[in-house]
Design an enzyme around this catalytic site. Structure first.
Site, PDB file in Angstrom:
ATOM      1  N   GLY A   1      47.024  36.302  53.591  1.00 35.42           N
ATOM      2  CA  GLY A   1      47.350  37.441  54.434  1.00 35.42           C
ATOM      3  C   GLY A   1      46.386  38.584  54.229  1.00 35.42           C
TER       4      GLY A   1
ATOM      5  CD  GLU B   1      48.701  40.988  52.599  1.00 41.57           C
ATOM      6  OE1 GLU B   1      48.075  42.063  52.637  1.00 41.57           O
ATOM      7  OE2 GLU B   1      48.262  39.990  52.006  1.00 41.57           O
TER       8      GLU B   1
ATOM      9  CG  HIS C   1      44.438  44.464  45.230  1.00 41.69           C
ATOM     10  ND1 HIS C   1      43.320  44.261  46.011  1.00 41.69           N
ATOM     11  CD2 HIS C   1      45.445  43.787  45.827  1.00 41.69           C
ATOM     12  CE1 HIS C   1      43.641  43.494  47.036  1.00 41.69           C
ATOM     13  NE2 HIS C   1      44.936  43.201  46.959  1.00 41.69           N
TER      14      HIS C   1
ATOM     15  CD1 TRP D   1      40.658  44.332  40.699  1.00 44.46           C
ATOM     16  CD2 TRP D   1      42.665  43.441  41.123  1.00 44.46           C
ATOM     17  NE1 TRP D   1      40.577  43.645  41.894  1.00 44.46           N
ATOM     18  CE2 TRP D   1      41.769  43.092  42.169  1.00 44.46           C
ATOM     19  CE3 TRP D   1      43.979  42.978  41.176  1.00 44.46           C
ATOM     20  CZ2 TRP D   1      42.179  42.307  43.261  1.00 44.46           C
ATOM     21  CZ3 TRP D   1      44.366  42.203  42.263  1.00 44.46           C
ATOM     22  CH2 TRP D   1      43.488  41.874  43.290  1.00 44.46           C
TER      23      TRP D   1
ATOM     24  CB  THR E   1      49.769  50.311  37.377  1.00 42.06           C
ATOM     25  OG1 THR E   1      48.858  51.237  37.977  1.00 42.06           O
ATOM     26  CG2 THR E   1      51.006  50.202  38.248  1.00 42.06           C
TER      27      THR E   1
ATOM     28  CG  ASP F   1      55.346  34.085  46.992  1.00 42.65           C
ATOM     29  OD1 ASP F   1      54.190  34.557  46.943  1.00 42.65           O
ATOM     30  OD2 ASP F   1      55.953  33.884  48.061  1.00 42.65           O
TER      31      ASP F   1
END
Lengths: 204, 95
Positions: free
Chosen positions: A74, A114, A123, A125, A140, A176
């Site tokens: 995606g 998404e 993301h 990272w 994070t 997932d």
């Protein structure tokens, strides 16, 4: 490890019950196409290129579900992009939890990931593979790159021990069933998007 | 060595990174990095962008002993890989 940071985003979407002209709808349209697989180039988002045009993006989150080239699951568009291509695109075998979905992408998490982007999340990272990336969320940890599959805990990079990468975050690249959380900081960022560039969606 | 190499992350073990030719039947993935090493010393790398669609970057590559040195153009980060094993359809490197 991150129990105190995990938080319910309390952001719910519902299938549309009225189409752009006000007529009742299931919120799902189906379009026949001659395109066997769409690339990551927005072609699925336009009738002219074999796809289907979005409904007004200030009132609807558009999700295009189709075959994609290259095994891609995606892709999304950040807030503030062109209206004509706003929304998310998801591989048909990775959409939802039933029917033709295929493990390990059969828990609906591609849509979670998404829509995370659609609501302004980066993301985990920070999109650079050298520890210099930033996801603009303070709770994070830094990470060197994407984690894949079902990583073994801990995955230590960028001197982020003892807990290592937060690879179980929805904004990493794991399977997932290996992703389980957004953090408070990420939820704050999504809420800022819903109070800012996507404020016309909130409370519809 | 030249050609189009795609990260087959499902086959990675420990710190060994496995790459396959682009014709390999890869399963779906949230994103997959690949690089195309051209005979003239240039390369094109495709890697997942900030919203998952692949993005291209370019640079120059060379083989220095067992090291595959990829220097990115512009402010890209590049890589130096230690080549562990190479066959027609499989390349194994370490970071």
């Amino acid at each position: 490890m991150w129990k105190g940071l995990l938080i319910d985003a309390k952001i719910d979407f519902a299938l549309a019950t009225k189409d752009p002209s006000g007529k009742p709808t299931t919120g799902i349209t189906r379009t026949e196409t001659k395109v066997t697989a769409f690339g990551p180039d927005d072609e699925v988002k336009s009738e002219r290129t074999g796809g289907v045009d979005p409904w007004p993006t200030d009132r609807y989150l558009n999700m295009w579900v189709c075959q994609l080239t290259g095994g891609l699951l995606g892709y999304a568009q950040f807030p503030g992009g062109p209206a004509a291509t706003d929304g998310v695109v998801i591989l048909y075998t990775a959409f939802g939890t039933r029917g033709v979905t295929q493990a390990p992408f059969n828990k609906g998490r591609t849509a979670t990931h998404e829509v995370g982007h659609y609501l302004g999340l980066r993301h985990i990272w920070g999109d650079r593979n050298d520890c210099s990336g930033d996801d603009f969320v303070s709770d994070t940890p830094k990470a060197k790159g994407a984690n894949m599959g079902k990583p073994k805990f801990p995955s230590i990079t960028c001197k982020n021990g003892p807990s290592g990468d937060m690879f179980m975050n929805y904004m990493d690249y794991v399977d997932d069933d290996a992703m389980v959380m957004f953090t408070e900081g990420q939820v704050a960022r999504m809420n800022a998007t819903l109070a800012g560039p996507r404020k016309t969606l909130a409370g519809l | 060595m030249h050609g189009h190499w795609v990260h087959s992350h499902e086959e990675d073990t420990g710190d060994a990174i496995v790459l396959r030719r682009a014709t390999h039947p890869f399963p779906p993935s949230r994103g997959r990095t690949s690089f195309e090493l051209h005979p003239d010393g240039s390369y094109v790398e495709m890697s997942p962008g900030p919203v998952d669609a692949p993005e291209a970057s370019t640079g120059s590559w060379s083989l220095e002993g067992d090291r595959l040195v990829m220097g990115a153009d512009g402010d890209g980060s590049g890589h130096v890989w230690n080549v562990v094993d190479i066959a027609d359809d499989r390349l194994v490197v370490r970071d």
